[in-house]
Motif scaffolding. Structure first.
Motif, PDB file in Angstrom:
ATOM      1  N   GLU A 110       2.021   1.903  -3.369  1.00 31.66           N
ATOM      2  CA  GLU A 110       1.435   1.958  -4.190  1.00 31.66           C
ATOM      3  C   GLU A 110       1.072   3.668  -4.497  1.00 31.66           C
ATOM      4  N   LYS A 111       1.220   3.522  -2.867  1.00 33.29           N
ATOM      5  CA  LYS A 111       0.787   5.429  -2.783  1.00 33.29           C
ATOM      6  C   LYS A 111       2.457   6.758  -3.129  1.00 33.29           C
ATOM      7  N   GLU A 161       1.042  -1.760  -0.158  1.00 34.63           N
ATOM      8  CA  GLU A 161      -0.093   0.083   0.191  1.00 34.63           C
ATOM      9  C   GLU A 161       0.946   1.020   0.043  1.00 34.63           C
ATOM     10  N   ALA A 197       4.046  11.776 -13.982  1.00 28.87           N
ATOM     11  CA  ALA A 197       3.864  10.808 -14.748  1.00 28.87           C
ATOM     12  C   ALA A 197       5.242  10.971 -15.793  1.00 28.87           C
ATOM     13  N   GLN A 206       7.693   7.315 -14.731  1.00 35.15           N
ATOM     14  CA  GLN A 206       6.567   6.413 -14.293  1.00 35.15           C
ATOM     15  C   GLN A 206       7.207   5.619 -15.474  1.00 35.15           C
ATOM     16  N   TRP A 224       4.459   5.819  -5.642  1.00 32.63           N
ATOM     17  CA  TRP A 224       4.293   5.352  -6.747  1.00 32.63           C
ATOM     18  C   TRP A 224       3.516   6.833  -8.357  1.00 32.63           C
ATOM     19  N   ASP A 225       2.089   6.802  -6.863  1.00 31.92           N
ATOM     20  CA  ASP A 225       0.793   7.367  -7.490  1.00 31.92           C
ATOM     21  C   ASP A 225       0.902   8.662  -7.398  1.00 31.92           C
ATOM     22  N   GLU A 226       2.464   9.301  -6.341  1.00 29.88           N
ATOM     23  CA  GLU A 226       2.570  10.942  -6.503  1.00 29.88           C
ATOM     24  C   GLU A 226       4.117  11.075  -7.291  1.00 29.88           C
ATOM     25  N   LYS A 227       4.441   9.843  -7.498  1.00 27.13           N
ATOM     26  CA  LYS A 227       5.832   9.760  -8.830  1.00 27.13           C
ATOM     27  C   LYS A 227       4.765  11.235  -9.647  1.00 27.13           C
ATOM     28  N   ASP A 257       6.410   3.558 -19.071  1.00 25.46           N
ATOM     29  CA  ASP A 257       5.017   2.676 -19.798  1.00 25.46           C
ATOM     30  C   ASP A 257       4.755   1.154 -19.548  1.00 25.46           C
TER      31      ASP A 257
END
Length: 94
Positions: free
Chosen positions: A78-79, A75, A86, A89, A81-84, A91
């Motif tokens: 994922e948090k 968790e 775009a 990240q 990663w989501d804050e990085k 593809d």
């Protein structure tokens, strides 16, 4: 020492067998790059060793972190990663 120059070290003869098709590929690459077959094979082995040594060291570092309790939950990851942004990240839709 110039960039790309290798330090002189003793060299040893190594002999091994490879599939004929692989030897043909090595020979074609050597001819195309105007290098010797030995150069092409030595470069390939150097790249292989470098990549796999890095991988083993990274795995061992990760295991050491695990042993020391330095972990991140799924968790939390994922948090993060989501804050990085775009563009940073990878593809994964390819």
């Amino acid at each position: 020492m110039s960039p790309g120059a290798k330090k002189k070290e003793s060299r040893e003869q190594v002999s091994f067998k490879m599939p004929a098709t692989m030897k043909m590929r090595v020979d074609r690459l050597a001819e195309a790059t105007r290098r010797s077959r030995s150069f092409v094979i030595e470069e390939a082995i150097e790249h292989y060793l470098t990549m796999n040594e890095w991988q083993v060291q990274s795995i061992n570092a990760g295991l050491s972190d695990l042993d020391k309790g330095r972990t991140v939950s799924q968790e939390e990851m994922e948090k993060l990663w989501d804050e990085k942004p775009a563009e940073s990240q990878v593809d994964t839709d390819r």
